[in-house]
Write a protein that holds these residues in place. Structure first.
Motif, PDB file in Angstrom:
ATOM      1  N   TRP A 195       3.209  -6.482   8.446  1.00 33.51           N
ATOM      2  CA  TRP A 195       2.013  -6.382   9.352  1.00 33.51           C
ATOM      3  C   TRP A 195       1.798  -7.870   9.749  1.00 33.51           C
ATOM      4  O   TRP A 195       1.883  -8.726   9.220  1.00 33.51           O
ATOM      5  CB  TRP A 195       1.150  -6.103   8.265  1.00 33.51           C
ATOM      6  CG  TRP A 195      -0.350  -6.175   8.784  1.00 33.51           C
ATOM      7  CD1 TRP A 195      -0.836  -6.292   9.910  1.00 33.51           C
ATOM      8  CD2 TRP A 195      -1.579  -6.064   8.015  1.00 33.51           C
ATOM      9  NE1 TRP A 195      -2.470  -6.283  10.141  1.00 33.51           N
ATOM     10  CE2 TRP A 195      -2.691  -6.032   8.734  1.00 33.51           C
ATOM     11  CE3 TRP A 195      -1.799  -5.644   6.504  1.00 33.51           C
ATOM     12  CZ2 TRP A 195      -4.062  -5.964   8.297  1.00 33.51           C
ATOM     13  CZ3 TRP A 195      -3.282  -5.627   5.921  1.00 33.51           C
ATOM     14  CH2 TRP A 195      -4.409  -5.763   6.969  1.00 33.51           C
ATOM     15  N   LYS A 197      -0.209 -10.383  11.360  1.00 38.25           N
ATOM     16  CA  LYS A 197      -1.638 -10.831  11.473  1.00 38.25           C
ATOM     17  C   LYS A 197      -2.240 -11.860  12.277  1.00 38.25           C
ATOM     18  O   LYS A 197      -3.342 -12.146  12.476  1.00 38.25           O
ATOM     19  CB  LYS A 197      -2.102 -11.074   9.789  1.00 38.25           C
ATOM     20  CG  LYS A 197      -1.735 -10.117   8.855  1.00 38.25           C
ATOM     21  CD  LYS A 197      -2.298 -10.249   7.456  1.00 38.25           C
ATOM     22  CE  LYS A 197      -4.030  -9.949   7.351  1.00 38.25           C
ATOM     23  NZ  LYS A 197      -4.397 -10.060   6.147  1.00 38.25           N
ATOM     24  N   GLU A 244      -7.392  -8.375  13.533  1.00 32.31           N
ATOM     25  CA  GLU A 244      -6.427  -8.474  12.427  1.00 32.31           C
ATOM     26  C   GLU A 244      -5.806  -7.059  12.459  1.00 32.31           C
ATOM     27  O   GLU A 244      -4.622  -7.278  12.272  1.00 32.31           O
ATOM     28  CB  GLU A 244      -7.437  -8.758  10.964  1.00 32.31           C
ATOM     29  CG  GLU A 244      -6.226  -8.939  10.037  1.00 32.31           C
ATOM     30  CD  GLU A 244      -6.998  -9.216   8.642  1.00 32.31           C
ATOM     31  OE1 GLU A 244      -6.629 -10.346   8.255  1.00 32.31           O
ATOM     32  OE2 GLU A 244      -7.687  -8.316   8.318  1.00 32.31           O
ATOM     33  N   ASN A 245      -6.442  -5.823  12.558  1.00 31.02           N
ATOM     34  CA  ASN A 245      -5.902  -4.785  12.507  1.00 31.02           C
ATOM     35  C   ASN A 245      -5.218  -4.048  13.615  1.00 31.02           C
ATOM     36  O   ASN A 245      -3.918  -3.460  13.441  1.00 31.02           O
ATOM     37  CB  ASN A 245      -6.776  -3.691  11.759  1.00 31.02           C
ATOM     38  CG  ASN A 245      -7.219  -4.052  10.333  1.00 31.02           C
ATOM     39  OD1 ASN A 245      -8.292  -4.507  10.185  1.00 31.02           O
ATOM     40  ND2 ASN A 245      -6.575  -3.791   9.351  1.00 31.02           N
ATOM     41  N   TRP A 246      -5.906  -4.480  14.642  1.00 36.53           N
ATOM     42  CA  TRP A 246      -5.238  -3.672  15.952  1.00 36.53           C
ATOM     43  C   TRP A 246      -4.576  -4.744  16.558  1.00 36.53           C
ATOM     44  O   TRP A 246      -4.722  -5.801  16.637  1.00 36.53           O
ATOM     45  CB  TRP A 246      -6.353  -3.484  16.829  1.00 36.53           C
ATOM     46  CG  TRP A 246      -7.277  -2.395  16.305  1.00 36.53           C
ATOM     47  CD1 TRP A 246      -8.407  -2.235  15.651  1.00 36.53           C
ATOM     48  CD2 TRP A 246      -7.138  -0.752  16.603  1.00 36.53           C
ATOM     49  NE1 TRP A 246      -8.786  -0.928  15.454  1.00 36.53           N
ATOM     50  CE2 TRP A 246      -8.027  -0.047  15.812  1.00 36.53           C
ATOM     51  CE3 TRP A 246      -6.052  -0.213  17.266  1.00 36.53           C
ATOM     52  CZ2 TRP A 246      -8.101   1.397  16.027  1.00 36.53           C
ATOM     53  CZ3 TRP A 246      -5.883   1.296  17.525  1.00 36.53           C
ATOM     54  CH2 TRP A 246      -6.938   1.995  16.808  1.00 36.53           C
ATOM     55  N   TYR A 291      -2.248   0.066  15.308  1.00 35.66           N
ATOM     56  CA  TYR A 291      -3.308  -0.118  14.162  1.00 35.66           C
ATOM     57  C   TYR A 291      -2.417  -0.307  12.749  1.00 35.66           C
ATOM     58  O   TYR A 291      -1.628   0.660  12.607  1.00 35.66           O
ATOM     59  CB  TYR A 291      -4.456   1.065  13.962  1.00 35.66           C
ATOM     60  CG  TYR A 291      -5.250   0.793  12.914  1.00 35.66           C
ATOM     61  CD1 TYR A 291      -6.429   0.085  12.677  1.00 35.66           C
ATOM     62  CD2 TYR A 291      -4.791   1.126  11.638  1.00 35.66           C
ATOM     63  CE1 TYR A 291      -7.165  -0.156  11.577  1.00 35.66           C
ATOM     64  CE2 TYR A 291      -5.552   1.019  10.446  1.00 35.66           C
ATOM     65  CZ  TYR A 291      -6.614   0.378  10.544  1.00 35.66           C
ATOM     66  OH  TYR A 291      -7.573  -0.037   9.305  1.00 35.66           O
ATOM     67  N   SER A 293      -2.603  -1.578   8.746  1.00 34.18           N
ATOM     68  CA  SER A 293      -3.477  -1.958   7.465  1.00 34.18           C
ATOM     69  C   SER A 293      -2.342  -1.875   6.265  1.00 34.18           C
ATOM     70  O   SER A 293      -1.191  -1.767   6.355  1.00 34.18           O
ATOM     71  CB  SER A 293      -4.755  -0.908   7.179  1.00 34.18           C
ATOM     72  OG  SER A 293      -4.031   0.559   6.818  1.00 34.18           O
ATOM     73  N   ARG A 294      -2.921  -1.828   5.023  1.00 35.55           N
ATOM     74  CA  ARG A 294      -2.057  -1.928   3.935  1.00 35.55           C
ATOM     75  C   ARG A 294      -1.452  -0.774   3.755  1.00 35.55           C
ATOM     76  O   ARG A 294      -0.224  -0.544   2.968  1.00 35.55           O
ATOM     77  CB  ARG A 294      -2.797  -2.570   2.703  1.00 35.55           C
ATOM     78  CG  ARG A 294      -3.117  -4.084   2.681  1.00 35.55           C
ATOM     79  CD  ARG A 294      -3.485  -4.740   1.504  1.00 35.55           C
ATOM     80  NE  ARG A 294      -3.696  -6.145   1.788  1.00 35.55           N
ATOM     81  CZ  ARG A 294      -2.763  -7.090   1.494  1.00 35.55           C
ATOM     82  NH1 ARG A 294      -1.252  -6.490   1.465  1.00 35.55           N
ATOM     83  NH2 ARG A 294      -2.938  -8.103   1.832  1.00 35.55           N
ATOM     84  N   ARG A 295      -2.161   0.411   4.097  1.00 38.01           N
ATOM     85  CA  ARG A 295      -1.470   1.756   3.743  1.00 38.01           C
ATOM     86  C   ARG A 295      -1.193   2.485   5.023  1.00 38.01           C
ATOM     87  O   ARG A 295      -0.118   3.105   5.281  1.00 38.01           O
ATOM     88  CB  ARG A 295      -2.237   2.431   2.786  1.00 38.01           C
ATOM     89  CG  ARG A 295      -2.285   1.686   1.432  1.00 38.01           C
ATOM     90  CD  ARG A 295      -2.797   2.827   0.445  1.00 38.01           C
ATOM     91  NE  ARG A 295      -2.991   2.534  -0.885  1.00 38.01           N
ATOM     92  CZ  ARG A 295      -1.603   2.655  -1.633  1.00 38.01           C
ATOM     93  NH1 ARG A 295      -0.866   3.297  -1.462  1.00 38.01           N
ATOM     94  NH2 ARG A 295      -1.778   2.250  -2.997  1.00 38.01           N
TER      95      ARG A 295
END
Length: 358
Positions: A195, A197, A244-246, A291, A293-295
């Motif tokens: 990921w 960041k 952060e996510n995108w 996108y 995220s953690r999952r």
């Protein structure tokens, strides 16, 4: 290539290719300086989890033959408008399987375009800043996209295309990549096992090398070409992180190479063998919106990959892959027994420091 040899006006692609090549070459000396350790706040690793991903794309393996002297184009394409890839990654290794399912409506025009099959298996290993890839791919069954240029009374959508059902293209390929910037996650862009960041970019030179088989069998004609293409790609990748996510991730990668070819042609019982070496050019690039995220992971993108070479002074062969894609994935915790077994193997082989030091 044994079928037909044409020519395309490459002035615009050539100019773009060489400009991009110079653009990539100039900053490499700057990247070759002492590289700092990876910032743990910039990249989050999910190597200890299973990463499942589903990918759907419109990738087709098309060939363009054109004669500089003014003859008609000769455009070949398989009858596979949609491909499906299933992938699984864990720790530093991963694999994927691609095929072209018949439940997609765009893969059902067998009456008009003939039947095509598609198989693509890939295995990868990421150790430190090195990424090694292996690929087996085979496509069988092509049709002539511009059939109307050869059959004057042919009606599109009603009459069948000229079909080469026994034409197949097989690849046993490998690639070796090196990521110069440890704070850029190549795995986030390609495999989603990390990921990203914080925004970052990196030069990523890649050496591609493969053993290819291109053969066809018709009533009075057979052609079997074996080739070994080798090329060096000077790619630049960048990930712009949004909230952060995108993220948005463009990349461009021009390359130069050579192609060693051994061709055997049998026409009406007469056999002709030729050995040739070609100078190849390639331009690959794309844009991805994703996108993370953690999952959950998902995204979409556009990719182009154009490869061409001059077969002789009047003829050129071009191989195109221009397509859109969408993907969705999910990360789950690996079973404890598997994690323990992996750690024991890792300790015995002394891989821990090498793998984690990205």
């Amino acid at each position: 290539m044994g079928l037909r040899n044409p020519r395309w006006n490459l002035n615009s692609p050539k100019i773009l290719f060489y400009v991009l090549g110079l653009y990539c070459l100039c900053p490499i000396s700057l990247q070759a300086q002492l590289i700092p350790k990876k910032d743990s706040t910039a990249i989050v690793s999910f190597a200890d989890k299973f990463v499942f991903k589903l990918n759907i794309d419109t990738q087709t393996d098309t060939y363009l033959f054109q004669d500089r002297l003014g003859g008609p184009d000769f455009r070949l394409a398989p009858n596979n408008n949609y491909s499906l890839f299933l992938s699984l990654d864990y720790q530093f290794i991963g694999m994927s399987l691609g095929f072209s399912p018949t439940f997609f409506s765009g893969n059902k025009d067998d009456d008009l375009k003939g039947e095509s099959s598609f198989t693509d298996f890939r295995f990868r290993a990421a150790i430190g800043q090195w990424v090694q890839g292996f690929q087996y791919a085979k496509i069988k069954g092509y049709y002539v996209e511009n059939t109307g240029d050869y059959l004057p009374d042919w009606v599109e959508g009603q009459d069948p295309y000229i079909q080469l059902n026994n034409l197949s293209n097989t690849k046993f390929g490998m690639s070796t990549s090196y990521v110069f910037n440890p704070n850029f996650s190549f795995r986030n862009v390609l495999y989603q096992t990390e990921w990203q960041k914080k925004s970052a970019g990196s030069f990523i030179p890649t050496l591609f090398y493969s053993y290819d088989i291109f053969d066809v069998a018709l009533e009075n004609f057979e052609s079997d070409e074996r080739s070994v293409p080798i090329r060096l790609s000077l790619g630049y990748y960048y990930t712009l992180v949004i909230n952060e996510n995108w993220f948005i991730a463009p990349h461009i990668a021009p390359s130069l190479g050579v192609r060693f070819s051994w061709d055997t042609t049998i026409l009406e019982g007469n056999t002709v063998k030729e050995n040739n070496t070609y100078f190849t050019r390639n331009l690959e690039g794309g844009l991805q919106l994703g996108y993370a995220s953690r999952r959950v992971i998902f995204g979409a993108g556009f990719v182009f990959d154009v490869n061409w070479y001059d077969e002789n002074t009047t003829e050129t062969i071009e191989n195109n892959k221009i397509y859109a894609l969408v993907y969705v994935g999910y990360r789950i915790k690996a079973p404890k027994f598997l994690t323990k077994a992996y750690r024991k193997i890792e300790e015995k082989l002394g891989l821990q420091e090498i793998i984690d030091n990205n």
